[in-house]
Design a protein around this motif. Structure first.
Motif, short mmCIF file in Angstrom:
data_model
loop_
_atom_site.label_atom_id
_atom_site.label_comp_id
_atom_site.label_asym_id
_atom_site.label_seq_id
_atom_site.Cartn_x
_atom_site.Cartn_y
_atom_site.Cartn_z
N GLU A 695 0.65 -1.11 -0.02
CA GLU A 695 0.07 0.08 0.05
C GLU A 695 0.64 1.36 -0.13
O GLU A 695 0.36 2.32 -0.19
CB GLU A 695 -0.94 0.15 1.25
N GLN A 696 2.15 1.17 0.46
CA GLN A 696 3.10 2.23 0.21
C GLN A 696 3.69 2.51 -1.07
O GLN A 696 4.49 3.28 -1.48
CB GLN A 696 4.35 2.07 1.35
N GLN A 721 -2.49 -4.34 -7.52
CA GLN A 721 -3.54 -4.81 -6.73
C GLN A 721 -3.34 -6.27 -6.82
O GLN A 721 -4.37 -7.17 -5.94
CB GLN A 721 -4.95 -4.34 -7.36
#
Length: 902
Positions: A695-696, A721
């Motif tokens: 997510e970073q 994703q």
């Protein structure tokens, strides 16, 4: 008390004596071969060249065949040139072959000495370069010595200004090439701006012999050769800033003549800030805010122009331009310009047309150019005082070669007067007395201003029979110097103008014959006139000898002992009698800046009256100590500059080697693929940091960069994703997609065209980035000195930051090349040759003729060879004055169709 070293030298001789003695056995071996070589016919003697080449091919070394090769040159020289090298000349030749400096006094025949090692080393077939200081000497020496080499079956080329690429390539392909230091350096730089290996003219750097080695490797070492292109016109800025300087008072700035520096005081800075604010040139509150860096630079240049640079000493104004005067030779240097806006500041000061500043496209110093040679040697009359510098920087040992005949010249102690006027009055009296006894006089001055002052004083005293030789009149330099030994001749010369031409007592007979017999057809009339000239010169020589030989009068001491020795050395050649004396005053620059301030008062207390001089060996020793200090300071400056330039030079070598590899490569697919993969790797590393959570990751940024640099629209955000995907997976997908796109493009247009495009883009991008890099390094060097205030070593800081800038250059190269190649679209047409930079200018001058050789911008492309019809001058184009006339007469152009008429 005698030192142990002095006792050892008395018994064993100095290191120099021992070195010279070590050549005796080989000189004897050459002498032993003389009779057998003499017995050979011309054809048999010439055939020796092929025999030597065969021996080298079979495994012998150049040292193995030195004695017979030198013996062959000695005999060939006797037959072709009418000159038989003396034993000391053989010794000088062996020193040059060993890759060292032979210091030989004026008149000892250095030009002939060079033929011995030149012939020997040319046998290897790798090419030998003989380097001179000007086109006149290169053409003269190549013309005379080329007859000797041609007799022995070797080819000789000469590189002078005005040749096209084909002519240069042919000259470099010869066994022996005579050229000036400037032409060699510029050819190297231009070669490394070419886009095709076949357009390059030089073929390597095997062995060079540098004539006047002290002038080229010491005096000119600080001045880089630069090829540049113009920037925008900023003449209004220079004129505006120049107008501020006359408004300043002595309290507004500080001048340091020793360091050649000028800085503003606090009061001056405040005054300038107000003036700049009124002119709308000041940004922010303070002059020293970062946005005013360029303005500070221009203001400092303007201050130096007004307070440190003197008209008619440092430069002259001629034909609406500023022409620099060489501080060592006093010669004009048309085409050379001070860098970084200093020349423009002088133009603003003198109200002449301000030429636009230039951007450096390529540059190199002589220090780094000549260190590229596998073997380097040099010869001069004065090198011993700079022996440490030659050893430290170039790895060259200076060996003093004994004169063929003992030196008869008398070097008198200096005469020191209190003022300029007293000194010059004494010099005029001495000149008049020498002239009355028919003794030839050579007067050495340190600047144009001083030579013209002395000339004016002589005229005022009613003296009219003298020649002034300085940077204003050096078109006739060689001839005037050659006749300076005529009885009663008075020649005023600025700092050794005319080096390379012998001053022979009675006059130089070769130059008299060339001038007086010019245009005469061979026959009885010409023979009779030649015999009369020879008889006249012989008579004049006897008259000059009876008068005591050449009398050298120096009007002041130079900062360097070597320049003083050069002047002295013009007298007493080949065992002739001679005399030298230096006239000084306490107002001379050297005495004023480096002498004792108390000396004037001390001399007055001792009762020194007006017009009287002090003469004592102690004065000479004190001056010599001052000169040694200046020499040491100048050496430290050059050594420090070289340390910085070495950083640039190491990077220059990498870039130039890379260019040659790119030009030689038949397939660049792998090189380009490596760059593309490194760009992908960089993108992934930048947007997907190591050990960062998914997510970073900056998926959006990565997608945009992929689009910009790889021209690929990929679903990067969708990939991110996917469950369990790793950064290596993304890296692999990007590389696969990029490789596929590149492969598809190569397939569509074929390997030949694709390789051509890849090479063109790589070379053009590399050149563009390298030019920007040079500018960045110059800016870095100008400010890095301030790091010393923070107790950090400026050199180490420069090295570290220069390395970072170079790494950034390489990264930028990968990105720009990849981005262009991933976007390029081609049509099936014959490829157009990549255009070189449109306008470039080489800063170059001819110290003999004073002609501005690179005044006009030149496009450096492969010029087509001119097809000249000997019977039609309209087809000849531009012909160099020292080239053979295209009409086929065998004469130089200047003596044939190019003869100047009144």
């Amino acid at each position: 008390m005698v030192s142990f070293g002095g006792i050892a030298r008395k018994f064993f001789g100095s290191a120099n004596d021992r070195r010279v003695r070590s050549y005796r056995s080989r000189v004897a071996a050459i002498a032993a071969l003389e009779e057998s070589i003499k017995a050979l016919s011309d054809e048999q003697l010439a055939a020796k060249t092929q025999e030597f080449k065969q021996q080298l091919a079979e495994g012998k070394t150049l040292d193995d065949i030195l004695a017979p090769a030198f013996a062959v040159v000695r005999e060939a020289s006797r037959r072709v040139l009418g000159m038989r090298p003396f034993d000391v000349q053989l010794t000088g030749g062996m020193i040059l072959h060993d890759g060292d400096i032979a210091e030989m006094k004026t008149g000892e025949g250095k030009t002939l000495v060079a033929t011995l090692p030149v012939y020997l080393n040319a046998l290897s077939g790798k090419g030998v370069h003989v380097v001179t200081v000007n086109d006149y000497l290169a053409s003269r020496d190549a013309g005379i010595m080329g007859r000797l080499y041609g007799f022995l079956g070797l080819t000789t080329g000469v590189i002078v200004h005005g040749l096209d690429d084909e002519q240069r390539r042919a000259a470099y392909a010869c066994d022996i090439t005579y050229a000036t230091n400037n032409e060699l350096g510029f050819d190297y730089l231009r070669d490394n701006m070419k886009y095709d290996r076949g357009q390059m003219v030089q073929r390597g750097h095997n062995f060079a012999i540098v004539d006047e080695v002290d002038s080229i490797l010491i005096d000119e070492a600080r001045t880089p050769l630069i090829i540049s292109g113009p920037l925008d016109d900023r003449s209004d800025l220079y004129n505006t800033i120049d107008a501020f300087i006359p408004a300043l008072t002595a309290d507004d700035y500080e001048i340091d003549e020793k360091q050649r520096s000028a800085i503003f005081s606090e009061v001056g800075t405040e005054k300038l800030e107000n003036l700049l604010r009124q002119a709308g040139l000041l940004k922010g509150e303070s002059l020293y805010d970062v946005e005013n860096v360029a303005i500070v630079h221009h203001i400092n240049n303007a201050l130096k122009a007004h307070k440190l640079f003197q008209r008619d000493k440092d430069y002259i104004v001629r034909n609406d331009e500023i022409v620099i005067i060489d501080e060592f030779t006093g010669r004009m240097m048309p085409g050379r310009r001070y860098s970084e806006g200093q020349h423009q500041a002088l133009e603003a000061k003198e109200k002449v047309t301000i030429q636009p500043e230039n951007q450096t496209l390529a540059s190199i110093t002589f220090q780094n150019y000549f260190r590229m040679y596998a073997k380097l040697a040099g010869m001069t009359g004065t090198a011993a005082t700079e022996a440490e510098e030659f050893s430290n920087i170039y790895g060259l040992e200076v060996v003093e070669v004994p004169t063929n005949l003992p030196i008869q010249r008398i070097d008198e102690d200096d005469e020191v007067y209190r003022t300029f006027e007293e000194k010059f009055k004494a010099i005029i009296v001495e000149i008049r007395e020498a002239h009355q006894r028919n003794q030839p006089v050579l007067v050495g001055t340190t600047s144009i201003e001083k030579s013209e002052l002395l000339a004016a004083m002589l005229k005022k005293e009613g003296f009219t029979q003298f020649n002034v030789l300085n940077a204003r009149y050096h078109e006739q330099e060689a001839y005037i110097v050659s006749q300076a030994g005529v009885p009663g001749a008075v020649t005023i010369a600025t700092n050794m103008a005319g080096r390379g031409t012998d001053i022979q007592l009675g006059g130089n007979i070769d130059m008299r014959l060339e001038r007086d017999l010019e245009g005469m057809e061979p026959g009885p009339e010409r023979d009779a006139k030649e015999a009369a000239i020879r008889a006249e010169v012989k008579q004049l020589k006897e008259k000059a000898l009876a008068a005591g030989g050449l009398y050298v009068i120096a009007t002041e001491r130079h900062e360097s002992r070597r320049i003083d020795n050069q002047l002295r050395g013009r007298s007493g050649r080949q065992g002739d009698p001679g005399r030298s004396k230096f006239y000084l005053s306490l107002q001379d620059d050297l005495m004023r800046i480096f002498g004792s301030d108390r000396m004037d008062g001390m001399l007055q207390k001792l009762g020194l009256k007006e017009g009287e001089a002090i003469v004592h060996p102690w004065i000479n020793k004190a001056l010599e100590r001052a000169q040694k200090k200046v020499e040491a300071r100048n050496f430290d400056t050059r050594k420090n500059l070289l340390k910085y330039d070495d950083v640039t030079n190491d990077q220059r070598k990498v870039i130039f080697e890379q260019r040659i590899e790119l030009m030689d490569a038949t397939d660049l697919t792998e090189t380009v693929a490596d760059m593309r993969h490194e760009v992908v790797d960089m993108l992934v590393t930048k947007h997907i940091p190591e050990r960062a959570y998914a997510e970073q990751w900056d998926a959006k940024g990565l997608k945009e960069e992929v689009q910009r640099l790889l021209n690929l629209d990929l679903p990067v955000e969708d990939w991110v994703q996917e469950e369990g995907i790793a950064e290596d997976d993304i890296r692999e997908r990007l590389m696969t997609a990029a490789d596929a796109a590149a492969h598809d493009r190569a397939e569509r247009f074929g390997p030949e065209i694709m390789t051509y495009v890849e090479r063109s883009i790589l070379l053009q991008t590399l050149d563009h980035l390298w030019r920007e890099h040079i500018v960045n390094l110059d800016h870095l060097r100008s400010v890095v000195g301030f790091r010393g205030y923070a107790q950090r070593d400026p050199l180490q800081e420069y090295k570290a930051e220069a390395f970072e800038l170079f790494q950034a250059l390489l990264a930028n190269l990968r990105e720009v090349v990849t981005a262009q190649l991933m976007r390029v679209e081609l049509v099936r047409e014959a490829p157009q040759a990549p255009e070189p930079p449109p306008v470039m200018q080489a800063h170059h001058f001819d110290p003999t003729t004073g002609e501005d050789e690179f005044a006009q911008p030149a496009i450096f492309a492969a010029d087509e060879a001119i097809d000249r019809d000997p019977s039609n001058p309209a087809t000849w184009g531009k012909v160099g004055r020292n080239e053979l006339c295209p009409c086929g007469s065998g004469k130089k152009f200047k003596h044939c169709h190019g003869v100047l008429t009144a």
